[in-house]
Write a protein that holds these residues in place. Structure first.
Motif, short mmCIF file in Angstrom:
data_model
loop_
_atom_site.label_atom_id
_atom_site.label_comp_id
_atom_site.label_asym_id
_atom_site.label_seq_id
_atom_site.Cartn_x
_atom_site.Cartn_y
_atom_site.Cartn_z
N PRO A 1 0.41 -1.24 -0.23
CA PRO A 1 -0.06 0.10 -0.07
C PRO A 1 0.52 1.33 0.03
O PRO A 1 1.87 1.82 0.79
CB PRO A 1 -0.73 0.24 0.98
CG PRO A 1 0.25 -1.12 2.28
CD PRO A 1 0.78 -1.50 1.16
N VAL A 2 0.88 2.26 -1.03
CA VAL A 2 1.43 3.13 -1.20
C VAL A 2 0.38 4.01 -0.05
O VAL A 2 -1.02 4.89 -1.25
CB VAL A 2 1.41 4.10 -2.44
CG1 VAL A 2 2.06 5.10 -1.61
CG2 VAL A 2 2.37 2.80 -3.11
N LEU A 3 0.42 4.89 0.68
CA LEU A 3 -0.53 5.67 1.45
C LEU A 3 -0.57 7.13 0.76
O LEU A 3 0.88 7.83 0.92
CB LEU A 3 -0.37 5.60 3.28
CG LEU A 3 -0.02 4.29 3.66
CD1 LEU A 3 0.32 4.28 4.67
CD2 LEU A 3 -1.27 3.82 3.42
N LEU A 4 -0.88 8.30 0.86
CA LEU A 4 -1.14 9.34 0.45
C LEU A 4 -1.65 10.19 1.87
O LEU A 4 -3.31 10.17 1.64
CB LEU A 4 -2.48 9.84 -1.36
CG LEU A 4 -2.38 11.38 -1.20
CD1 LEU A 4 -1.14 11.89 -1.73
CD2 LEU A 4 -2.79 10.72 -2.83
N TYR A 5 -0.49 11.60 1.91
CA TYR A 5 -1.88 12.48 3.17
C TYR A 5 -1.31 13.33 2.42
O TYR A 5 -0.59 13.80 1.64
CB TYR A 5 -0.64 12.62 4.29
CG TYR A 5 -0.13 11.07 5.08
CD1 TYR A 5 -1.80 11.03 6.20
CD2 TYR A 5 0.00 9.91 4.94
CE1 TYR A 5 -2.11 9.56 6.84
CE2 TYR A 5 -0.28 9.05 5.42
CZ TYR A 5 -1.11 8.51 5.74
OH TYR A 5 -1.45 7.89 7.22
N HIS A 6 -1.75 14.77 3.07
CA HIS A 6 -1.86 15.97 2.39
C HIS A 6 -1.22 17.11 3.88
O HIS A 6 -0.12 17.45 4.06
CB HIS A 6 -3.07 16.64 1.72
CG HIS A 6 -3.43 15.72 0.62
ND1 HIS A 6 -4.24 14.86 0.38
CD2 HIS A 6 -3.22 16.43 -0.88
CE1 HIS A 6 -3.98 14.54 -1.37
NE2 HIS A 6 -3.81 15.39 -1.89
#
Length: 324
Positions: free
Chosen positions: A81-86
């Motif tokens: 899983p590649v996790l994306l945050y902002h």
């Protein structure tokens, strides 16, 4: 499992021997810095385990993942899983507008998620390691995640950095290079000084230079531009960051984008499609799970454990909002 563990230990001994051999290479051999000065990416593709700084770094990364497999007595990752945050905000500072914005997460929730990863002994792979994994040149332990941030908000260096550093985690920020050190509306982007100070945790990659905006028809300026304009934009980011990886603005890509990426020397492109990274997949269409404040810890755990199915065909998440 004993047989697999014995085989892994044997491979590990070979890799350690290879590093020791590289250390004995005569000084007359061309240095990594010399080659990189001409072409920053020349070292990364032809021979991953070559006698250069990047080759040795790749070996060290491979050894680290193998050691993790041995330590945890686990198998190899079948998907990652590649996790994306902002943007991160402390809960007491969260405005009503930010509460409605999926691009904003509280520092406390992010900290809870990172603690979960640490307590459950997850390995945080770099984008370089992910590239090797997808290309079949590296194995990763089954408890592996990749942590990414989009846009380059100052909250990444102010809040996420100390939490990640506490757990000895690696992460990457996809920067809008034209907005580095800029205050946009009420939100600050990281400064060059911020990025330099946090380089022991973060690696930095492109989220475009000046094409990160939505047009009236819903397309991103990045995806709507012609190949030469996209390539020019990407080359500016490449010159500033020395990267070969890009996260598509608003997750949008097309043939022109991919052609421009190739022309500009980029090798990996990241989307916002909710799915796992797997071996031998298209490196210009790497999916990521956008982590929002709506995920409780059980939902986050399901993503990290590989229990979430792919998003339905054509059912991409809505474009990320500006984190105001």
């Amino acid at each position: 499992m004993k047989i697999a563990r014995k085989r892994t230990t044997k491979v590990l001994s070979y890799l350690i021997a290879a590093i020791m051999a590289f250390a004995l290479i005569p000084a007359a051999a061309p240095s990594a810095a010399t080659v990189t000065a001409a072409d920053p990416d020349a070292l990364l593709v032809p021979g991953i385990y070559d006698a250069t700084g990047d080759g040795i770094d790749a070996l060290k990364s491979h050894i680290a993942s193998l050691e993790k497999i041995i330590e945890l007595n686990v198998g190899r990752a079948e998907k990652v899983p590649v996790l994306l945050y902002h943007h991160l905000v402390r809960s007491e500072e969260l405005t009503s507008a930010q509460e409605q914005n999926d691009s904003v997460m509280t520092v406390e929730q992010f900290s809870e998620q990172m603690k979960f990863l640490h307590d459950n002994k997850y390995y945080t792979a770099s984008l370089y390691e992910l590239e090797l994994y997808i290309g079949g040149k590296m194995i990763l332990p089954e408890r592996t995640v990749v942590i990414t941030f989009d846009d380059g908000y100052r909250s990444n260096t102010r809040y996420a950095y100390p939490i990640l550093k506490q757990y000895d985690f690696k992460a990457s920020i996809f920067l809008i290079t034209g907005l580095i050190s800029v205050r946009e509306n009420v939100i600050e982007h990281a400064t060059w000084d911020d990025l330099k100070k946090c380089g022991d945790v973060f690696s930095y990659h492109s989220h475009s230079h000046d094409l990160h905006r939505l047009l009236r028809d819903g397309r991103s300026a990045f995806a709507a531009a012609n190949s030469s304009s996209i390539a020019e934009d990407l080359l500016i980011s490449k010159a500033l960051l020395s990267t070969s990886y890009v996260a598509y603005p608003y997750g949008q890509s097309n043939r022109a984008v991919k052609r421009a990426m190739s022309d500009a020397g980029y090798r990996m492109g990241f989307t916002t499609v909710a799915d796992y990274a797997k071996r031998r997949m298209d490196t210009l269409e790497i999916p990521r799970f956008t982590i929002t404040k709506n995920y409780d810890l059980a939902a986050f755990e399901a993503i990290c454990n590989g229990a979430v199915g792919p998003a339905p065909e054509g059912d991409e998440p809505p474009a990320a909002q500006e984190a105001v």
